[in-house]
Motif scaffolding. Sequence first.
Motif: not given
Length: 117
Positions: A24-35, A37-54
């Motif tokens: 679960t990562d609700n800020d719209g930024s997904f760390d590929q070194s963690v997983s 498979k993600f679930k995101c339920t934002p509570t405001g506007s977000v920028a779809l972002t992927f980090t630690n590109h693999t």
Amino acid sequence: FPSHDTKTNKTKTWTGAQRGTLTTDNDGSFDQSVSNKFKCTPTGSVALTFTNHTAGQGGTVIFINGSNYTVTAAATTYIAAADLTKLSATGNYLIGYEDDGTNAYCTVSAALTSARA
């Protein structure tokens, strides 16, 4: 001792389930070194972002927009403008992504609803 061949250059037959951890990562930024498979339920506007590109990593994001929150994309997130508009509307979506080591390339489902009658 039994022989255990764990070399990655060999074809494998899996006898047990192989699954990624749903993170679960609700800020719209997904760390590929963690997983992948993600679930995101934002509570405001977000920028779809992927980090630690693999390179070669693909995965999914369950995206639940509960209130027409605006969704934008980071410079390294490639996604159709129409898909960003779609994600910015209240609804449940599935985002698929594939990464080349520098950029994440995304596709988005239509709004998903339960098939219950």
